[in-house]
Design a protein around this motif. Sequence first.
Motif, short mmCIF file in Angstrom:
data_model
loop_
_atom_site.label_atom_id
_atom_site.label_comp_id
_atom_site.label_asym_id
_atom_site.label_seq_id
_atom_site.Cartn_x
_atom_site.Cartn_y
_atom_site.Cartn_z
N UNK A 114 0.84 -1.20 0.00
CA UNK A 114 0.00 0.00 0.00
C UNK A 114 0.87 1.25 0.00
N UNK A 135 -7.99 1.00 -0.40
CA UNK A 135 -7.06 1.37 0.66
C UNK A 135 -7.57 1.03 2.06
N UNK A 136 -8.81 1.41 2.42
CA UNK A 136 -9.24 1.14 3.81
C UNK A 136 -9.16 -0.34 4.16
N UNK A 137 -9.60 -1.20 3.26
CA UNK A 137 -9.56 -2.63 3.56
C UNK A 137 -8.13 -3.15 3.63
N UNK A 155 -5.55 -1.42 4.78
CA UNK A 155 -5.08 -1.03 6.12
C UNK A 155 -5.64 -2.02 7.15
N UNK A 156 -6.93 -2.31 7.06
CA UNK A 156 -7.58 -3.16 8.06
C UNK A 156 -7.16 -4.63 7.94
N UNK A 184 -5.26 5.16 11.99
CA UNK A 184 -5.65 4.44 10.77
C UNK A 184 -7.03 4.86 10.28
N UNK A 237 -6.91 8.16 8.46
CA UNK A 237 -6.34 7.93 7.12
C UNK A 237 -7.41 7.37 6.19
N UNK A 238 -8.10 6.34 6.66
CA UNK A 238 -9.11 5.68 5.82
C UNK A 238 -10.24 6.62 5.46
N UNK A 239 -10.64 7.46 6.44
CA UNK A 239 -11.77 8.37 6.21
C UNK A 239 -11.35 9.65 5.51
N UNK A 293 0.93 9.51 4.02
CA UNK A 293 0.25 8.22 4.20
C UNK A 293 1.16 7.12 4.75
N UNK A 332 0.42 5.01 8.28
CA UNK A 332 0.26 3.56 8.39
C UNK A 332 1.23 3.02 9.45
N UNK A 358 -10.80 -4.42 14.05
CA UNK A 358 -10.60 -4.39 12.60
C UNK A 358 -11.90 -4.82 11.90
N UNK A 395 -14.41 -1.94 12.19
CA UNK A 395 -14.09 -0.83 11.30
C UNK A 395 -14.47 -1.18 9.87
N UNK A 396 -14.21 -2.45 9.49
CA UNK A 396 -14.55 -2.87 8.13
C UNK A 396 -16.07 -2.84 7.94
N UNK A 446 -17.04 0.64 7.36
CA UNK A 446 -16.74 1.00 5.96
C UNK A 446 -17.82 0.43 5.04
#
Lengths: 329, 329
Positions: free
Chosen positions: A85, A104-106, A108-109, B82, B85-87, B104, B108, B147, B150-151, B154
């Motif tokens: 990434x 990207x979000x997935x 990271x997760x 994290x 970053x994702x948002x 970025x 991470x 995790x 969070x997923x 998302x």
Amino acid sequence: MIDAKEYLKKTSAELDGPIKSYIGNEEPSNLMEASKQYPYRGGKRMRPAMAVACCGAVGGDKSKAVPLAVAVEYIHNFTLVHDDLMDGDEARRGMPTIHVTYGMPTAVLAGDALFAKAFQIICDLDVPADRMRDALRYVSQAVWDLARGQQMDVNNEGQIVSEEVYLETIKLKTSVLFAAAAAGGAVIGGADAKTVEAIHDYAIETGLGFQIFDDYLGIMGDPAKTGKSNSNDIRKGKCTVMVTHTIAALKDQPAKLDEFKSILGRMDATEEECARAKQIMIDAGSIDYAMDMARQKVEGAIERISFLPDGEDKEFMVSLARYAIDREL
Amino acid sequence: MIDAKEYLKKTSAELDGPIKSYIGNEEPSNLMEASKQYPYRGGKRMRPAMAVACCGAVGGDKSKAVPLAVAVEYIHNFTLVHDDLMDGDEARRGMPTIHVTYGMPTAVLAGDALFAKAFQIICDLDVPADRMRDALRYVSQAVWDLARGQQMDVNNEGQIVSEEVYLETIKLKTSVLFAAAAAGGAVIGGADAKTVEAIHDYAIETGLGFQIFDDYLGIMGDPAKTGKSNSNDIRKGKCTVMVTHTIAALKDQPAKLDEFKSILGRMDATEEECARAKQIMIDAGSIDYAMDMARQKVEGAIERISFLPDGEDKEFMVSLARYAIDREL
């Protein structure tokens, strides 16, 4: 002597089941799928093989080290997911990287999830809690160091750093996880502190050799065998011991040095220019220098474990160290 | 009754030193700096306060739970780094987010580093190894669940999910870390398994109440006090129990439902449109419904720990649960 490559294939096949057994069908399914991708794609499985062998080499029950082997492989894969990434790489083992397929979000997760799962696995090791704690200490230190090493790698890109900084960087980004696998395996096997420390140092040196050779393959490897371009590290200006050596060696040849620097780190350098940069490195003796250094690390590694009783596991540890700097990919 | 806000201020001040003591001046300095940012910026410190109080409430030596409190706060901050970053969020507690300041890759890695440091700290807890293992089990499970949560968050964005899925999502993304802090604190305090489980459940329920109320503040809060817009969750189409309730309540009012859906999730919705969406939710009884639910969770939480002996720590646990749904930010 054991053929490390063959032996790795065998242990890799044995570890395949366990590696695929820890991530189930929980929700959400896209995170589970993404997390499984890299561990399931295979690879050399050097770290898990090392964990198991080091447990056996100290007289331990190797089956007890299998969960640690899986945990270390998950940690390795977590770093790959995040690295790809960060680097914007689009392919890994011939398939798309996680952020390319899942976003990207997935990515990271999925990295975070693999990391967490590794610690859950270690927690459940079937060994007394104090031994689990000792193994955990190596692994959690390794992940902290890995993040430091990756950051140094990011910082070093396009920079000319000293050989000392280069060696510290590869120790942190590569060796420490080898060492956590090896020392953790020895701890699980019931080794005393001195033996664990020797095995730890064996893995640090092996990891250094491995990474120096990996950087060598990055510019001198056969793309048909490694599966990746051998010009991109030059285009990216990747800092390696070969580069630092070339810069130092050319200090009295300003024209050649300028030519070298004019190619290094230029993303639009042609194949011809990259080939020219490589030739300058060869002529400067930098490739030989790096290979000598890698060989010294590996011989040092083997020396550290010479006191271990002879047997198949020790033999594999020795051949694995040699294999680290004698492979095609 | 203890004033939770005042008590939090006091424990927060006491925990400030330890929170700032675990990340030193190692290399590379930019990673150390980036990692320190969020933990050093303060916050309510509810999770660490909970860890310490739960240790005390079971008769344990609270000082032994301080490292766990720090570890849990680092994990909370790792997820914030994290998440931001994702948002793509640009500010956190009135200052730029990590990826905005450091880029970025460093965001991470700073998250990864905080995560790793948390496990190093837990490893070194000054308690017998088997108790450390029990605490670790809660924490590593929590990070895995985080995790997943969070997923799901998302995945849910812009979707209308069931109340059941909403509750599962907030349990995973919020409650499990409260629960790891609380149960871990109780484990360190030497509590028996049944007590630990009750305290765990207390924190799960408190976390649910906290998050339902957080979502409430996201649309009904005063921006001058929360420091953030109360229209953005509507524009993002954030899935909350208020939204799922409104959709269900309006099933026989298709025109109003269409109006509501035409605003929800539209990034360019005006302030007037967002206010209209809120009014529809109020009229549908959805705000009251959510607040009732939050109160029920908190009362359930308090009920779970009613058997604990009276004392300052239990009193704080009770007022903390109430504070979770009675705060301005």
